[in-house]
Motif scaffolding. Structure first.
Motif, PDB file in Angstrom:
ATOM      1  N   LEU A  29       0.821  -1.211   0.000  1.00  0.00           N
ATOM      2  CA  LEU A  29       0.000   0.000   0.000  1.00  0.00           C
ATOM      3  C   LEU A  29       0.857   1.265   0.000  1.00  0.00           C
ATOM      4  CD1 LEU A  29      -2.767  -0.913   2.598  1.00  0.00           C
ATOM      5  CD2 LEU A  29      -2.836  -1.140   0.092  1.00  0.00           C
ATOM      6  N   GLU A  30       2.102   1.118   0.379  1.00  0.00           N
ATOM      7  CA  GLU A  30       2.958   2.291   0.545  1.00  0.00           C
ATOM      8  C   GLU A  30       3.127   3.012  -0.774  1.00  0.00           C
ATOM      9  OE1 GLU A  30       6.679   1.414   2.361  1.00  0.00           O
ATOM     10  OE2 GLU A  30       6.971   3.483   3.038  1.00  0.00           O
ATOM     11  N   TYR A  31       3.002   4.363  -0.713  1.00  0.00           N
ATOM     12  CA  TYR A  31       3.158   5.252  -1.870  1.00  0.00           C
ATOM     13  C   TYR A  31       2.004   5.183  -2.866  1.00  0.00           C
ATOM     14  CZ  TYR A  31       7.899   5.563  -0.073  1.00  0.00           C
ATOM     15  OH  TYR A  31       8.989   5.741   0.739  1.00  0.00           O
ATOM     16  N   TYR A  32       0.945   4.462  -2.521  1.00  0.00           N
ATOM     17  CA  TYR A  32      -0.259   4.441  -3.342  1.00  0.00           C
ATOM     18  C   TYR A  32      -1.388   5.156  -2.600  1.00  0.00           C
ATOM     19  CZ  TYR A  32       1.807   0.696  -6.210  1.00  0.00           C
ATOM     20  OH  TYR A  32       2.604  -0.047  -7.028  1.00  0.00           O
ATOM     21  N   ALA A  33      -2.195   5.896  -3.329  1.00  0.00           N
ATOM     22  CA  ALA A  33      -3.415   6.420  -2.725  1.00  0.00           C
ATOM     23  C   ALA A  33      -4.345   5.254  -2.415  1.00  0.00           C
ATOM     24  CB  ALA A  33      -4.102   7.388  -3.677  1.00  0.00           C
ATOM     25  N   ILE A  34      -4.957   5.283  -1.245  1.00  0.00           N
ATOM     26  CA  ILE A  34      -5.894   4.240  -0.854  1.00  0.00           C
ATOM     27  C   ILE A  34      -7.162   4.899  -0.349  1.00  0.00           C
ATOM     28  CG2 ILE A  34      -4.304   2.361  -0.397  1.00  0.00           C
ATOM     29  CD1 ILE A  34      -4.105   3.232   2.471  1.00  0.00           C
ATOM     30  N   GLY A  35      -8.263   4.264  -0.614  1.00  0.00           N
ATOM     31  CA  GLY A  35      -9.531   4.893  -0.266  1.00  0.00           C
ATOM     32  C   GLY A  35     -10.565   3.916   0.233  1.00  0.00           C
ATOM     33  N   TRP A  36     -11.600   4.498   0.802  1.00  0.00           N
ATOM     34  CA  TRP A  36     -12.798   3.761   1.188  1.00  0.00           C
ATOM     35  C   TRP A  36     -13.966   4.279   0.363  1.00  0.00           C
ATOM     36  CZ3 TRP A  36     -13.100  -0.411   4.310  1.00  0.00           C
ATOM     37  CH2 TRP A  36     -12.012  -0.688   5.144  1.00  0.00           C
ATOM     38  N   PHE A  37     -14.754   3.351  -0.109  1.00  0.00           N
ATOM     39  CA  PHE A  37     -15.935   3.656  -0.914  1.00  0.00           C
ATOM     40  C   PHE A  37     -17.122   2.943  -0.277  1.00  0.00           C
ATOM     41  CE2 PHE A  37     -13.817   5.452  -4.700  1.00  0.00           C
ATOM     42  CZ  PHE A  37     -12.506   5.107  -4.405  1.00  0.00           C
ATOM     43  N   ARG A  38     -18.319   3.342  -0.642  1.00  0.00           N
ATOM     44  CA  ARG A  38     -19.496   2.645  -0.134  1.00  0.00           C
ATOM     45  C   ARG A  38     -20.597   2.638  -1.187  1.00  0.00           C
ATOM     46  NH1 ARG A  38     -21.569   6.877   4.584  1.00  0.00           N
ATOM     47  NH2 ARG A  38     -22.378   8.508   3.172  1.00  0.00           N
ATOM     48  N   GLN A  39     -21.446   1.642  -1.065  1.00  0.00           N
ATOM     49  CA  GLN A  39     -22.590   1.543  -1.969  1.00  0.00           C
ATOM     50  C   GLN A  39     -23.813   1.148  -1.168  1.00  0.00           C
ATOM     51  OE1 GLN A  39     -22.111  -0.991  -5.422  1.00  0.00           O
ATOM     52  NE2 GLN A  39     -23.685   0.147  -6.512  1.00  0.00           N
ATOM     53  N   ALA A  40     -24.762   2.040  -1.124  1.00  0.00           N
ATOM     54  CA  ALA A  40     -26.018   1.774  -0.434  1.00  0.00           C
ATOM     55  C   ALA A  40     -26.984   1.109  -1.410  1.00  0.00           C
ATOM     56  CB  ALA A  40     -26.603   3.076   0.088  1.00  0.00           C
ATOM     57  N   PRO A  41     -27.979   0.385  -0.909  1.00  0.00           N
ATOM     58  CA  PRO A  41     -28.944  -0.288  -1.781  1.00  0.00           C
ATOM     59  C   PRO A  41     -29.608   0.698  -2.739  1.00  0.00           C
ATOM     60  CG  PRO A  41     -29.193  -1.049   0.465  1.00  0.00           C
ATOM     61  CD  PRO A  41     -28.230   0.092   0.509  1.00  0.00           C
ATOM     62  N   GLY A  42     -29.577   0.360  -4.024  1.00  0.00           N
ATOM     63  CA  GLY A  42     -30.226   1.190  -5.018  1.00  0.00           C
ATOM     64  C   GLY A  42     -29.478   2.446  -5.399  1.00  0.00           C
ATOM     65  N   LYS A  43     -28.257   2.602  -4.885  1.00  0.00           N
ATOM     66  CA  LYS A  43     -27.482   3.809  -5.178  1.00  0.00           C
ATOM     67  C   LYS A  43     -26.154   3.454  -5.819  1.00  0.00           C
ATOM     68  CE  LYS A  43     -29.441   6.760  -1.575  1.00  0.00           C
ATOM     69  NZ  LYS A  43     -29.130   7.691  -0.449  1.00  0.00           N
ATOM     70  N   GLU A  44     -25.548   4.443  -6.438  1.00  0.00           N
ATOM     71  CA  GLU A  44     -24.236   4.241  -7.038  1.00  0.00           C
ATOM     72  C   GLU A  44     -23.161   4.253  -5.949  1.00  0.00           C
ATOM     73  OE1 GLU A  44     -24.972   6.220 -11.446  1.00  0.00           O
ATOM     74  OE2 GLU A  44     -23.418   6.982 -10.135  1.00  0.00           O
ATOM     75  N   ARG A  45     -22.047   3.621  -6.266  1.00  0.00           N
ATOM     76  CA  ARG A  45     -20.920   3.633  -5.349  1.00  0.00           C
ATOM     77  C   ARG A  45     -20.364   5.052  -5.251  1.00  0.00           C
ATOM     78  NH1 ARG A  45     -16.856  -0.720  -6.973  1.00  0.00           N
ATOM     79  NH2 ARG A  45     -16.216   0.781  -8.557  1.00  0.00           N
ATOM     80  N   GLU A  46     -19.973   5.441  -4.037  1.00  0.00           N
ATOM     81  CA  GLU A  46     -19.427   6.773  -3.831  1.00  0.00           C
ATOM     82  C   GLU A  46     -18.154   6.697  -3.006  1.00  0.00           C
ATOM     83  OE1 GLU A  46     -21.736   9.388  -1.344  1.00  0.00           O
ATOM     84  OE2 GLU A  46     -22.302   7.788   0.036  1.00  0.00           O
ATOM     85  N   GLY A  47     -17.274   7.641  -3.249  1.00  0.00           N
ATOM     86  CA  GLY A  47     -16.061   7.732  -2.460  1.00  0.00           C
ATOM     87  C   GLY A  47     -16.352   8.324  -1.104  1.00  0.00           C
ATOM     88  N   VAL A  48     -15.750   7.773  -0.062  1.00  0.00           N
ATOM     89  CA  VAL A  48     -15.973   8.221   1.303  1.00  0.00           C
ATOM     90  C   VAL A  48     -14.746   8.936   1.844  1.00  0.00           C
ATOM     91  CG1 VAL A  48     -16.406   7.461   3.657  1.00  0.00           C
ATOM     92  CG2 VAL A  48     -17.636   6.382   1.763  1.00  0.00           C
ATOM     93  N   ALA A  49     -13.581   8.328   1.653  1.00  0.00           N
ATOM     94  CA  ALA A  49     -12.359   8.893   2.201  1.00  0.00           C
ATOM     95  C   ALA A  49     -11.183   8.422   1.375  1.00  0.00           C
ATOM     96  CB  ALA A  49     -12.173   8.475   3.658  1.00  0.00           C
ATOM     97  N   CYS A  50     -10.141   9.236   1.356  1.00  0.00           N
ATOM     98  CA  CYS A  50      -8.944   8.908   0.590  1.00  0.00           C
ATOM     99  C   CYS A  50      -7.709   9.351   1.356  1.00  0.00           C
ATOM    100  CB  CYS A  50      -8.996   9.586  -0.774  1.00  0.00           C
ATOM    101  SG  CYS A  50      -7.550   9.293  -1.813  1.00  0.00           S
ATOM    102  N   ALA A  51      -6.701   8.513   1.357  1.00  0.00           N
ATOM    103  CA  ALA A  51      -5.422   8.861   1.973  1.00  0.00           C
ATOM    104  C   ALA A  51      -4.357   8.897   0.894  1.00  0.00           C
ATOM    105  CB  ALA A  51      -5.058   7.857   3.054  1.00  0.00           C
TER     106      ALA A  51
END
Length: 125
Positions: A29-51
């Motif tokens: 993971l080092e030196y790569y951007a890493i993120g958390w995403f989420r997808q709620a029922p019936g919705k598109e995936r969205e970005g939540v946080a990025c490091a």
């Protein structure tokens, strides 16, 4: 085997907390951007946080700013998402992901190369 192993999802009450973990195996993971995403029922995936993988900067979606914290531990090859003051609208499947390219700082969905299998977070009383 190249994989992310996610843990920490589950049921929480409104106002409660959960911490998600995502351990990488077979790639760094080092030196790569890493993120958390989420997808709620019936919705598109969205970005939540990025490091960022280069500057240490973290960015958040407006809907979680001040409540969620992303953190990375390069020595453990793991990324975390601390979620506080949870709301019912936070209910979703949460995914961690690593950027395809090295020395990156942002987390556009279509540029993420490795994805976790997802962990369900349900916020309900």
């Amino acid at each position: 085997q190249l994989q992310f192993v996610e843990s920490g999802g589950g049921l929480a009450q409104p106002g409660g907390s959960l911490r998600l973990s995502c351990a990488a195996s077979g790639f760094t993971l080092e030196y790569y951007a890493i993120g958390w995403f989420r997808q709620a029922p019936g919705k598109e995936r969205e970005g939540v946080a990025c490091a960022s993988g280069t500057t240490g900067t973290t960015t958040y979606a407006e809907s979680v700013k001040g409540r969620f914290t992303i953190a990375r531990d390069n020595a453990k090859n793991t990324v975390y998402l601390q979620m506080n003051n949870l709301k019912p609208e936070d209910t979703a499947v949460y995914y961690c992901a690593r950027r395809k390219n090295w020395l990156t700082s942002e987390c556009p969905d279509n540029e993420m190369g490795y994805w976790g299998e997802g962990t369900l977070v349900t916020v309900s009383s």
